[in-house]
Design a protein around this motif. Structure first.
Motif, PDB file in Angstrom:
ATOM      1  N   VAL A 182       5.093   5.925   1.621  1.00 48.04           N
ATOM      2  CA  VAL A 182       4.391   7.226   1.607  1.00 48.04           C
ATOM      3  C   VAL A 182       5.060   8.013   0.629  1.00 48.04           C
ATOM      4  O   VAL A 182       6.123   8.329   0.432  1.00 48.04           O
ATOM      5  N   SER A 224      -0.310   2.329   5.420  1.00 47.32           N
ATOM      6  CA  SER A 224       0.611   2.529   4.166  1.00 47.32           C
ATOM      7  C   SER A 224       1.952   1.816   4.526  1.00 47.32           C
ATOM      8  O   SER A 224       2.331   1.756   5.655  1.00 47.32           O
ATOM      9  N   ASP A 225       2.564   1.077   3.527  1.00 44.57           N
ATOM     10  CA  ASP A 225       3.811   0.413   3.587  1.00 44.57           C
ATOM     11  C   ASP A 225       4.857   1.669   3.145  1.00 44.57           C
ATOM     12  O   ASP A 225       5.909   1.719   3.807  1.00 44.57           O
ATOM     13  N   THR A 231       0.829  -1.191  -0.002  1.00 48.88           N
ATOM     14  CA  THR A 231       0.164  -0.088  -0.053  1.00 48.88           C
ATOM     15  C   THR A 231       0.849   1.213  -0.085  1.00 48.88           C
ATOM     16  O   THR A 231       1.672   1.353   1.025  1.00 48.88           O
ATOM     17  N   VAL A 232       0.889   1.945  -0.909  1.00 43.57           N
ATOM     18  CA  VAL A 232       1.593   3.237  -1.067  1.00 43.57           C
ATOM     19  C   VAL A 232       0.580   4.540  -0.780  1.00 43.57           C
ATOM     20  O   VAL A 232      -0.701   4.533  -1.371  1.00 43.57           O
ATOM     21  N   GLY A 233       0.758   5.136   0.145  1.00 50.29           N
ATOM     22  CA  GLY A 233      -0.174   6.380   0.525  1.00 50.29           C
ATOM     23  C   GLY A 233       0.378   7.400   0.017  1.00 50.29           C
ATOM     24  O   GLY A 233       1.848   7.915  -0.241  1.00 50.29           O
ATOM     25  N   ARG A 266       7.119   3.979   5.414  1.00 54.15           N
ATOM     26  CA  ARG A 266       6.108   4.867   6.374  1.00 54.15           C
ATOM     27  C   ARG A 266       6.963   4.937   7.630  1.00 54.15           C
ATOM     28  O   ARG A 266       7.153   5.878   8.412  1.00 54.15           O
ATOM     29  N   PHE A 314      -3.317   4.643  -1.988  1.00 55.14           N
ATOM     30  CA  PHE A 314      -4.330   5.147  -0.892  1.00 55.14           C
ATOM     31  C   PHE A 314      -4.002   6.750  -0.682  1.00 55.14           C
ATOM     32  O   PHE A 314      -2.877   7.060  -0.384  1.00 55.14           O
ATOM     33  N   VAL A 327      -2.756   7.431   6.977  1.00 56.59           N
ATOM     34  CA  VAL A 327      -1.753   6.925   5.980  1.00 56.59           C
ATOM     35  C   VAL A 327      -0.794   6.205   6.915  1.00 56.59           C
ATOM     36  O   VAL A 327      -0.367   5.314   6.597  1.00 56.59           O
TER      37      VAL A 327
END
Length: 338
Positions: free
Chosen positions: A241, A238-239, A59-61, A255, A226, A234
């Motif tokens: 950011v 997230s993984d 997951t990228v924020g 993150r 995301f 976030v």
């Protein structure tokens, strides 16, 4: 009918080993027209040369204040908005070069959860039909099978079978967002863009929706972009950011690294605004001066320099800073680290 989902083990054998989604030099300018002939008089530079990657299963924020271009990035990646230039490589295929049936097939694996749970559903259509619409468009299953798939997806997000026959006005905001998640998952996509999916919800409902997203990611091996402006959210989901300011990426890191050691002055200002859930503790606030410049006429050089408390005179206002890597996989666009 049982849905034949690909397991996380199948999708994530080499998690993080390759870039599942690559955004390269993405640009999106919107024309401003005026006069009798509606000629283009200026351009709104919403997204200007943005590049980042998303690894399979992570997951990228994507964060930044309102108007920085976050939503435009997400919609352009899916070609809900046509790009001005750049590339989006999804699973080895350039999305911007696809047409017709090829684009339709790729879109089956790239879905979006919209920000507004009220505006994203047709008020005249039962939510079961809304969730099943993608299945119908892609000719998946018989009507009965599509209904069974829809009911199973509604169960996955915490709703009941009978909800499929109800209309959007009969649901709360949190329930509508769950319906939006079910609709995005109905086609069994590999990649989902979540465009501020919890910003319109109460805090207690936000946590429920975030937990649903994380549970579904673990179960189906999903990859997320995301989009949010709430750094606390976030940090939770997230993984990695990516921080944006006025159409440009200013910082990008994992993150843990970003929240432990923010480097860009803008990121530091955002971090200082995060409330601490302890009345005995306080954080020194960094108050930025002035307003966000207009994307119609962005500042020269570093776009943050008019509000930056540590801008280097004679440099920041003249030259755009390059992307630097002061620490492993921690990127920042700031002359302070040159």
């Amino acid at each position: 009918m049982k849905m034949d989902y690909m397991t996380k083990a199948d999708q994530q054998k080499d998690k993080g080993a390759w870039d599942f989604v690559q955004v390269k030099n993405l640009v999106k300018f919107f024309p401003v027209r005026g006069g009798f002939f509606q000629r283009v008089s200026a351009w709104v530079k919403a997204v200007d040369d943005v590049s980042f990657t998303i690894r399979e299963g992570e997951t990228v924020g994507l964060v930044g204040e309102s108007g920085c271009g976050k939503t435009t990035v997400g919609r352009t990646m899916l070609r809900l908005i046509e790009p001005t230039s750049g590339e989006v490589i999804f699973n080895g295929v350039d999305v911007f070069k696809l047409r017709g049936r090829e684009l339709k097939e790729v879109r089956r694996n790239m879905q979006i959860i919209f920000q507004d749970p009220y505006a994203s559903l047709d008020p005249r259509t039962p939510i079961g039909e809304s969730v099943a619409e993608g299945l119908k468009i892609h000719h998946i299953g018989t009507p009965r099978e599509r209904f069974e798939m829809t009911v199973e997806m509604l169960r996955k997000v915490g709703l009941q079978d009978y909800h499929a026959r109800r209309y959007p006005h009969e649901f709360s905001g949190g329930q509508r967002q769950r319906i939006g998640i079910a609709r995005a998952l109905a086609l069994r996509p590999k990649f989902i863009i979540a465009d501020e999916p919890v910003s319109a919800l109460d805090v207690s409902i936000q946590s429920q929706v975030l937990n649903i997203l994380k549970d579904l990611q673990r179960e189906f091996g999903l990859t997320y972009l995301f989009i949010a402006h709430n750094l606390s959210v976030v940090e939770h989901i997230s993984d990695r950011v990516v921080v944006m300011y006025l159409g440009k990426i200013v910082e990008m890191a994992s993150r843990e690294e970003l929240f432990r050691n923010p480097l860009h002055p803008y990121t530091k200002a955002l971090m200082s605004a995060i409330p601490i859930p302890d009345p005995t503790l306080s954080r020194e606030r960094i108050i930025l001066q002035g307003d966000v410049p207009s994307p119609l006429n962005p500042p020269s050089g570093c776009r943050f320099h008019p509000r930056c408390p540590v801008a280097i005179e004679g440099l920041c206002e003249v030259e755009q800073p390059p992307e630097l890597e002061p620490a492993p996989e921690h990127y920042v666009a700031c002359w302070l680290y040159k």
